[in-house]
Design a protein around this motif. Sequence first.
Motif, short mmCIF file in Angstrom:
data_model
loop_
_atom_site.label_atom_id
_atom_site.label_comp_id
_atom_site.label_asym_id
_atom_site.label_seq_id
_atom_site.Cartn_x
_atom_site.Cartn_y
_atom_site.Cartn_z
N MET A 126 77.63 13.99 14.37
CA MET A 126 78.21 12.82 13.48
C MET A 126 79.04 11.80 14.56
SD MET A 126 80.47 13.08 10.12
CE MET A 126 78.96 14.06 9.12
N GLU A 135 81.90 9.20 15.37
CA GLU A 135 83.65 9.06 15.07
C GLU A 135 83.51 8.32 13.83
OE1 GLU A 135 87.76 7.44 16.89
OE2 GLU A 135 85.92 7.99 18.36
N HIS A 136 82.79 7.21 13.72
CA HIS A 136 82.94 6.20 12.50
C HIS A 136 82.45 6.96 11.25
CE1 HIS A 136 81.02 3.16 9.65
NE2 HIS A 136 82.19 2.61 10.00
N ALA A 137 81.51 7.54 11.37
CA ALA A 137 80.70 8.47 10.24
C ALA A 137 81.90 9.47 9.91
CB ALA A 137 79.46 9.08 10.72
N ASP A 138 82.46 10.24 10.90
CA ASP A 138 83.40 11.25 10.38
C ASP A 138 84.63 10.46 9.77
OD1 ASP A 138 84.04 14.08 10.70
OD2 ASP A 138 85.73 13.27 12.14
N ARG A 139 85.08 9.45 10.15
CA ARG A 139 86.25 8.67 9.46
C ARG A 139 85.65 8.31 8.07
NH1 ARG A 139 86.94 5.73 14.58
NH2 ARG A 139 85.83 3.90 13.22
N ARG A 140 84.61 7.92 7.99
CA ARG A 140 84.05 7.44 6.49
C ARG A 140 84.14 8.71 5.75
NH1 ARG A 140 81.17 3.29 4.17
NH2 ARG A 140 79.87 3.86 2.56
N ARG A 141 83.48 9.79 6.03
CA ARG A 141 83.43 10.93 5.38
C ARG A 141 84.83 11.60 5.05
NH1 ARG A 141 79.89 16.50 7.05
NH2 ARG A 141 80.41 17.58 4.98
N HIS A 142 85.83 11.54 6.00
CA HIS A 142 87.14 11.95 5.58
C HIS A 142 87.60 11.25 4.63
CE1 HIS A 142 91.08 13.68 6.21
NE2 HIS A 142 91.51 12.71 6.54
N LEU A 171 86.28 9.33 2.23
CA LEU A 171 85.49 9.64 1.05
C LEU A 171 86.29 11.01 0.26
CD1 LEU A 171 81.99 8.72 1.56
CD2 LEU A 171 83.31 7.63 -0.22
N GLY A 172 86.39 11.89 1.14
CA GLY A 172 86.81 13.09 0.60
C GLY A 172 88.23 12.85 -0.02
N ASN A 213 87.82 10.68 -3.33
CA ASN A 213 87.24 11.72 -4.34
C ASN A 213 88.25 12.85 -4.93
OD1 ASN A 213 84.86 9.88 -4.65
ND2 ASN A 213 83.89 10.80 -3.18
#
Length: 339
Positions: free
Chosen positions: A1, A3-10, A12-13, A16
Motif C-alpha cells: 500500500m 503512503e498516500h493510500a495508507d494516509r487515506r485509509r487512516h 477514513l478510519g 467513520n
Amino acid sequence: MSEHADRRRHLLGLINGFRISQALYVAAVLRLSDLLAERPRTADDLAAVTGCDPRALHRLLRALATAGVYAEAPDGSFASTALGAELRAEGLGDWAAFAGAPSMWGAWGALEHSVRTGENAFESVHGATVWEYRARNPAAGAGFDAAMAALSRHVADAVLEAYDFAGFGTVADVGGGNGALLATVLSRHPYLRGLLLDQPHVVEAAPAVLAAAGVADRCEVHPGDLFTAVPPGADAYLLKSILHDWPDERALAIARTCRRAMHPGSVMLVLERVLTGPPYPPADLPAAFSDLNMLVGPGGQERTRAEYEALLGAAGLRVTRVVPTTTDVSVIEAVPVEP
C-alpha cells in the motif's frame, strides 16, 4: 500500500469512528458482554434474550467481531474477547451507554455550533444545561452516575497507587457522586474517615454503595451545593472530574468554597487530565478530545498545568506538584496560601 493510500485509509478510519462508538453503545445498552460472560451464544439466542431482530443483531455482532470486541466461531456462536469483557457493566459498559446516548449524541452533533459561537452545544440542543437535564430526567441522571462510577473504579486504583494518603485522617470527596471513588479510598485505608458531598438527588444512592464496600460506618453523606459550602476541616479535599466541568469563573467559585473549608494543613487533590504541548504527544489524545466533550457537554474545559496554577492561585491555593498516574488522569496537589 502506498503512503498516500495508507494516509487515506487512516483518515477514513477516523472519519467513520462514530460507527464503532454507536455499535459499542448498542452493545453496552443490550449488555451483550455480560450475556457472553459465561459462555458463547448465537445471535438467535441473544436476540431472544434482548428482544432484538436476530439478523440485525448478528450483523452488529459481526461488525464488533471485526473490531476485536467479540469473536465468531465456525458454528456461528459469538464469544467475548478480553477487549469485549471490558464492556461489561462492571467495566466500561456504563460509560459506553452514557457516551453514546441520544442526549450526548445530539450535543456532539452540534459541535460546529459550539466552535462557531463558543456556546454550549448541549444547552443549545436540549434547552437546558446537562445538570438541569439530568435533574429533570432521572434515567439520564442515573446513567451519568453509573458512567462516572465506572470511570472512578479504574481511576481510583491508579490514584491510590500513585499518591500516598498516609497522614490524612479525614478525606472529603466534593461532588463525589454516589461515593464510588471515596468507597475505594476508604477500603484501602481503614484508618481514614470520609465526607461525601453532592446534590441531594445524587447522594441518594451513596449509602448503598458505601455499605456494599463496608465503609458506611466511616463516612458521612452530606447533601448540598458545592458552590455554597462543603464540609469543613477535612485533611484532604478530593475533586475528581469536577473543575473541568465548568468555565473558569464557576470553577474558581468551587475552588474558593473548598478553600474556605480547609484548615492550614489541608491539601486539595484535583484529579483531572492535564493538557501538555505543543508538540502534542499521542498520550494527549484522550485529554484533547475530553476538552471538546466539555465544550459540547457541561460547558467546561480541560486545562494545562499553568492554567490550573492560575485558577487555584486565584482561590488562595498553591500547586505543589502534579503526580501522574497510569491513567490519563493526574493528581494536582495544592495547599492553602496564607493571606
